[in-house]
Design a protein around this motif. Structure first.
Motif, PDB file in Angstrom:
ATOM      1  N   MET A  48       0.991  -1.130  -0.051  1.00 33.48           N
ATOM      2  CA  MET A  48       0.028  -0.116   0.140  1.00 33.48           C
ATOM      3  C   MET A  48       0.877   1.170   0.001  1.00 33.48           C
ATOM      4  O   MET A  48       1.927   1.423   0.816  1.00 33.48           O
ATOM      5  CB  MET A  48      -0.889   0.013   1.213  1.00 33.48           C
ATOM      6  CG  MET A  48      -1.793   1.320   1.328  1.00 33.48           C
ATOM      7  SD  MET A  48      -2.389   1.235   3.024  1.00 33.48           S
ATOM      8  CE  MET A  48      -3.446  -0.447   2.975  1.00 33.48           C
ATOM      9  N   GLY A  49       0.525   2.361  -0.664  1.00 32.43           N
ATOM     10  CA  GLY A  49       1.110   3.656  -0.814  1.00 32.43           C
ATOM     11  C   GLY A  49       2.273   3.713  -1.601  1.00 32.43           C
ATOM     12  O   GLY A  49       2.778   2.566  -2.240  1.00 32.43           O
ATOM     13  N   ARG A  50       3.238   4.536  -1.359  1.00 27.24           N
ATOM     14  CA  ARG A  50       4.354   4.832  -2.057  1.00 27.24           C
ATOM     15  C   ARG A  50       5.126   6.004  -1.083  1.00 27.24           C
ATOM     16  O   ARG A  50       4.527   7.068  -0.822  1.00 27.24           O
ATOM     17  CB  ARG A  50       4.288   5.233  -3.458  1.00 27.24           C
ATOM     18  CG  ARG A  50       5.407   5.195  -4.190  1.00 27.24           C
ATOM     19  CD  ARG A  50       5.221   5.163  -5.922  1.00 27.24           C
ATOM     20  NE  ARG A  50       6.541   5.199  -6.634  1.00 27.24           N
ATOM     21  CZ  ARG A  50       6.988   6.204  -7.343  1.00 27.24           C
ATOM     22  NH1 ARG A  50       6.343   7.445  -7.187  1.00 27.24           N
ATOM     23  NH2 ARG A  50       7.868   6.054  -7.986  1.00 27.24           N
ATOM     24  N   PRO A  66       1.564  11.284   0.255  1.00 30.55           N
ATOM     25  CA  PRO A  66       0.820  11.099   1.353  1.00 30.55           C
ATOM     26  C   PRO A  66      -0.080  10.017   1.819  1.00 30.55           C
ATOM     27  O   PRO A  66      -0.832   9.327   0.822  1.00 30.55           O
ATOM     28  CB  PRO A  66      -0.031  12.466   1.619  1.00 30.55           C
ATOM     29  CG  PRO A  66      -0.278  12.695  -0.052  1.00 30.55           C
ATOM     30  CD  PRO A  66       0.663  12.347  -0.473  1.00 30.55           C
ATOM     31  N   GLY A  67       0.059   9.334   2.871  1.00 26.40           N
ATOM     32  CA  GLY A  67      -1.020   8.475   3.284  1.00 26.40           C
ATOM     33  C   GLY A  67      -0.647   7.419   4.079  1.00 26.40           C
ATOM     34  O   GLY A  67       0.805   7.222   3.962  1.00 26.40           O
ATOM     35  N   ARG A  68      -0.788   6.369   4.489  1.00 25.29           N
ATOM     36  CA  ARG A  68      -0.380   5.067   5.201  1.00 25.29           C
ATOM     37  C   ARG A  68       0.446   4.127   4.135  1.00 25.29           C
ATOM     38  O   ARG A  68      -0.023   4.160   2.946  1.00 25.29           O
ATOM     39  CB  ARG A  68      -1.469   4.246   5.606  1.00 25.29           C
ATOM     40  CG  ARG A  68      -1.092   2.905   6.321  1.00 25.29           C
ATOM     41  CD  ARG A  68      -2.372   2.255   6.675  1.00 25.29           C
ATOM     42  NE  ARG A  68      -2.097   0.737   7.159  1.00 25.29           N
ATOM     43  CZ  ARG A  68      -2.849   0.049   7.403  1.00 25.29           C
ATOM     44  NH1 ARG A  68      -4.314   0.115   7.015  1.00 25.29           N
ATOM     45  NH2 ARG A  68      -2.514  -1.118   7.622  1.00 25.29           N
ATOM     46  N   VAL A  78       7.845   6.023   4.667  1.00 27.25           N
ATOM     47  CA  VAL A  78       6.942   5.244   3.990  1.00 27.25           C
ATOM     48  C   VAL A  78       5.372   5.541   4.157  1.00 27.25           C
ATOM     49  O   VAL A  78       4.564   5.545   3.633  1.00 27.25           O
ATOM     50  CB  VAL A  78       7.060   3.876   5.022  1.00 27.25           C
ATOM     51  CG1 VAL A  78       6.022   2.635   4.536  1.00 27.25           C
ATOM     52  CG2 VAL A  78       8.577   3.218   4.219  1.00 27.25           C
ATOM     53  N   GLY A  79       5.020   6.353   5.605  1.00 24.05           N
ATOM     54  CA  GLY A  79       3.841   6.733   5.890  1.00 24.05           C
ATOM     55  C   GLY A  79       3.706   8.302   6.121  1.00 24.05           C
ATOM     56  O   GLY A  79       3.000   8.663   7.045  1.00 24.05           O
ATOM     57  N   ALA A 100       5.872  15.474  -0.846  1.00 24.79           N
ATOM     58  CA  ALA A 100       7.516  16.052  -0.656  1.00 24.79           C
ATOM     59  C   ALA A 100       7.763  17.376  -1.403  1.00 24.79           C
ATOM     60  O   ALA A 100       8.620  18.068  -0.803  1.00 24.79           O
ATOM     61  CB  ALA A 100       8.212  14.785  -1.198  1.00 24.79           C
ATOM     62  N   HIS A 101       6.883  17.686  -2.656  1.00 19.78           N
ATOM     63  CA  HIS A 101       7.155  18.829  -3.027  1.00 19.78           C
ATOM     64  C   HIS A 101       6.709  20.228  -2.476  1.00 19.78           C
ATOM     65  O   HIS A 101       6.843  21.146  -2.860  1.00 19.78           O
ATOM     66  CB  HIS A 101       6.945  18.671  -4.730  1.00 19.78           C
ATOM     67  CG  HIS A 101       5.398  18.716  -4.729  1.00 19.78           C
ATOM     68  ND1 HIS A 101       4.767  17.373  -4.631  1.00 19.78           N
ATOM     69  CD2 HIS A 101       4.283  19.380  -4.854  1.00 19.78           C
ATOM     70  CE1 HIS A 101       3.328  17.638  -4.823  1.00 19.78           C
ATOM     71  NE2 HIS A 101       3.098  18.674  -4.930  1.00 19.78           N
ATOM     72  N   GLU A 102       5.819  19.795  -1.463  1.00 19.46           N
ATOM     73  CA  GLU A 102       5.045  20.782  -0.637  1.00 19.46           C
ATOM     74  C   GLU A 102       5.958  21.112   0.680  1.00 19.46           C
ATOM     75  O   GLU A 102       6.017  21.966   0.846  1.00 19.46           O
ATOM     76  CB  GLU A 102       3.807  20.553  -0.509  1.00 19.46           C
ATOM     77  CG  GLU A 102       3.033  20.759  -1.792  1.00 19.46           C
ATOM     78  CD  GLU A 102       1.577  20.316  -1.888  1.00 19.46           C
ATOM     79  OE1 GLU A 102       1.129  19.887  -0.818  1.00 19.46           O
ATOM     80  OE2 GLU A 102       0.717  20.446  -2.998  1.00 19.46           O
TER      81      GLU A 102
END
Length: 262
Positions: free
Chosen positions: A150-152, A156-158, A191-192, A197-199
């Motif tokens: 899940m995610g990357r 943003p997010g878990r 990870v979570g 990242a750009h903000e």
């Protein structure tokens, strides 16, 4: 500063005085600094080499990053804090140019047989998840492999992913599961992450890991998310598991500010 030319990727070279960082240890937030993951992994290596009293088990490791850790010779010092019958506490200090730049506290408890209260681990096994590129810029020259669920990273997010590290923290010393777990303990804020990242940047100020037991095997699961009140800091929370179940839970205090990693 040493450049890594060994066929096995590694973060540090051991010298008579301490540990010399390689280019792979580079911090994404500061050009000539060491990242939190390699620092955490180095503390794991030093904990294993400390020779603590037999019969005690590591139950907590806390790491404080006391400023920018430069890519320069890092010199350790071990300080016993508490020598009790049931619990012991040790501090490992890391110096650069005679200035302390990071420290770790290691809490050990006497090993005895007690009832187990195993936390749940509902995720699929590592062998049931295909490998894919989950990390961005933190793959240790390909030595860290991932099986994302899940995610990357930097979204943003878990985030939930299995990870495997086939490099060395200190050149010439095979990394144990415990040392690898210390490395991955720093990954929770990436990870979570809760921001793009750009903000916003989300550099960690510390790492705390509560161990139920020592980790085992080659693949390690991270299940991470970040929460905050919109006031400049946040808490990244992580669950760590191996093939046998959850072995630890951890947190990081995150400094949130405008910007992005270089």
């Amino acid at each position: 500063m040493t450049d890594s030319t060994d066929p096995i990727p590694h973060y540090f070279v051991s010298t008579a005085e301490g540990f010399d960082p390689t280019g792979l240890s580079r911090n994404p937030w500061f050009a000539d600094a060491v990242a939190g993951g390699p620092v955490s992994a180095l503390f794991g290596h030093m904990i294993e080499q400390a020779g603590f009293e037999p019969g005690f088990e590591i139950c907590r490791v806390t790491i404080d990053i006391l400023g920018v850790v430069p890519r320069a010779l890092l010199v350790p010092r071990l300080v016993p804090v508490r020598q009790g019958r049931q619990a012991q506490l040790h501090r490992i200090e890391l110096f650069a140019d005679a200035k302390i730049v990071a420290q770790a506290h290691v809490l050990l408890a006497r090993q005895i047989d007690t009832p187990a209260f195993d936390p749940p681990q509902p995720h699929p096994a590592a062998e049931d998840v295909p490998e894919d590129n989950f990390l961005i810029g933190a793959s240790m020259a390909g030595a860290i492999r991932t099986r994302p669920i899940m995610g990357r990273v930097r979204e943003p997010g878990r985030g939930v992913a299995w990870m495997c590290m086939n490099g060395e923290v200190v050149a010439g010393v095979p990394a144990s599961p415990f040392v690898k777990a210390c490395l991955f303990a720093d990954f929770g804020n990436g990870v979570g992450s809760a921001t793009h990242a750009h903000e916003w940047s989300y550099a960690n100020l510390d790492i705390s890991v509560q161990f139920f037991r020592m980790p085992r095997g080659e693949w390690f699961l991270l299940d991470c998310h970040t929460e905050g009140a919109g006031n400049g800091h946040a808490v990244a929370q992580s669950v760590f598991a191996d093939a046998d179940g959850v072995y630890a839970k951890g947190t990081q205090t995150i400094f949130v500010g405008p910007g992005q990693p270089r």
